[in-house]
Motif scaffolding. Sequence first.
Motif, PDB file in Angstrom:
ATOM      1  N   CYS A  66      -6.448  13.472   9.028  1.00 27.31           N
ATOM      2  CA  CYS A  66      -6.777  13.300   7.744  1.00 27.31           C
ATOM      3  C   CYS A  66      -5.715  13.448   6.615  1.00 27.31           C
ATOM      4  O   CYS A  66      -4.607  14.323   7.070  1.00 27.31           O
ATOM      5  N   VAL A  67      -5.603  12.590   5.790  1.00 33.11           N
ATOM      6  CA  VAL A  67      -4.738  12.826   4.672  1.00 33.11           C
ATOM      7  C   VAL A  67      -5.539  13.036   3.278  1.00 33.11           C
ATOM      8  O   VAL A  67      -6.670  12.335   3.173  1.00 33.11           O
ATOM      9  N   GLN A  68      -5.241  14.017   2.632  1.00 31.18           N
ATOM     10  CA  GLN A  68      -6.011  14.490   1.527  1.00 31.18           C
ATOM     11  C   GLN A  68      -5.213  14.472   0.136  1.00 31.18           C
ATOM     12  O   GLN A  68      -4.092  15.387  -0.088  1.00 31.18           O
ATOM     13  N   ASN A  69      -5.448  13.362  -0.704  1.00 33.40           N
ATOM     14  CA  ASN A  69      -4.474  13.204  -1.867  1.00 33.40           C
ATOM     15  C   ASN A  69      -5.431  12.896  -3.153  1.00 33.40           C
ATOM     16  O   ASN A  69      -6.712  12.357  -2.762  1.00 33.40           O
ATOM     17  N   TYR A  71      -7.046  10.640  -5.727  1.00 37.25           N
ATOM     18  CA  TYR A  71      -7.207   9.240  -5.615  1.00 37.25           C
ATOM     19  C   TYR A  71      -8.687   9.218  -6.383  1.00 37.25           C
ATOM     20  O   TYR A  71      -9.687   9.890  -5.965  1.00 37.25           O
ATOM     21  N   ASP A  78      -2.324   5.374  -4.623  1.00 40.16           N
ATOM     22  CA  ASP A  78      -2.623   5.761  -3.070  1.00 40.16           C
ATOM     23  C   ASP A  78      -3.027   4.372  -2.424  1.00 40.16           C
ATOM     24  O   ASP A  78      -3.470   4.419  -1.192  1.00 40.16           O
ATOM     25  N   VAL A  82      -4.179   4.406   1.453  1.00 37.27           N
ATOM     26  CA  VAL A  82      -5.572   4.001   2.015  1.00 37.27           C
ATOM     27  C   VAL A  82      -5.661   3.160   3.140  1.00 37.27           C
ATOM     28  O   VAL A  82      -6.141   3.481   4.199  1.00 37.27           O
ATOM     29  N   CYS A  85      -3.582   4.267   6.127  1.00 32.86           N
ATOM     30  CA  CYS A  85      -4.430   5.167   7.129  1.00 32.86           C
ATOM     31  C   CYS A  85      -5.666   4.492   7.830  1.00 32.86           C
ATOM     32  O   CYS A  85      -6.150   5.167   9.022  1.00 32.86           O
ATOM     33  N   TYR A  92      -9.087   9.226   5.073  1.00 32.96           N
ATOM     34  CA  TYR A  92      -8.385   9.479   3.736  1.00 32.96           C
ATOM     35  C   TYR A  92      -9.496  10.112   2.724  1.00 32.96           C
ATOM     36  O   TYR A  92     -10.516   9.803   2.763  1.00 32.96           O
ATOM     37  N   ASN A 134     -12.695   4.333   6.060  1.00 35.36           N
ATOM     38  CA  ASN A 134     -11.858   5.418   6.454  1.00 35.36           C
ATOM     39  C   ASN A 134     -11.921   6.706   5.307  1.00 35.36           C
ATOM     40  O   ASN A 134     -11.766   7.715   5.549  1.00 35.36           O
ATOM     41  N   ILE A 135     -12.570   6.507   4.168  1.00 32.92           N
ATOM     42  CA  ILE A 135     -12.519   7.331   2.974  1.00 32.92           C
ATOM     43  C   ILE A 135     -13.649   8.373   3.248  1.00 32.92           C
ATOM     44  O   ILE A 135     -14.784   8.026   3.600  1.00 32.92           O
TER      45      ILE A 135
END
Length: 198
Positions: A66-69, A71, A78, A82, A85, A92, A134-135
């Motif tokens: 996972c990427v946690q930014n 948004y 991003d 998104v 990813c 995401y 994917n969110i």
Amino acid sequence: MRSLGVDRLDVVNLRMGDRGHTGAPFEAALETLMTLRAECLVRHLGVPNVTPEQVDRARAVAEFVCVQNFYNIAARDDDPLVDACARAGVAYVPFFPVGGFQPLTAEHLGTVAERHGVTGPQVALAWLLARSPNIVLIPGTTSLAHLEQNIAAAQVRLTDDDLALLGAVRVSGSPVRTRIHQCRDPAGTTDAAIRRRR
């Protein structure tokens, strides 16, 4: 882990400073987490508050899930990340998904919310779920009522007209980003994860 009563953490995010911060040895920190994973103390790794370039660097060192930014519907710098990813099969996780919106954003959220008989924050969450499969959402709350509303947002189905109206409120480079970095740590959010139900 003893205080949590678990033998292994399912996901651990590498703690980073402000987005794009490169003062810390990024790869070395990832390798430390990889050691913990090899010892079965951590199951999966995540990278928060990262730029696309840092994501590429992280992928060269370790597999992560996972990427946690930062948004949300109004702060969409991003967008390309998104999508990248999603193509890579990486979740995401947007932090600060509801709140800090400009008046025009709040107005459009209110219009769509009235159409569906829900709240503005629920629409903001529903938009994120519609944005990409994917969110994964982790909206923070200290209220049981708000938690129930957050979960119910997964059932809101936005129409094409809704999405067109909400798409008009995009505000890239939102000034909210600076304030969030000053007062909020993405690794500190503790929430119930909401995945889109298809």
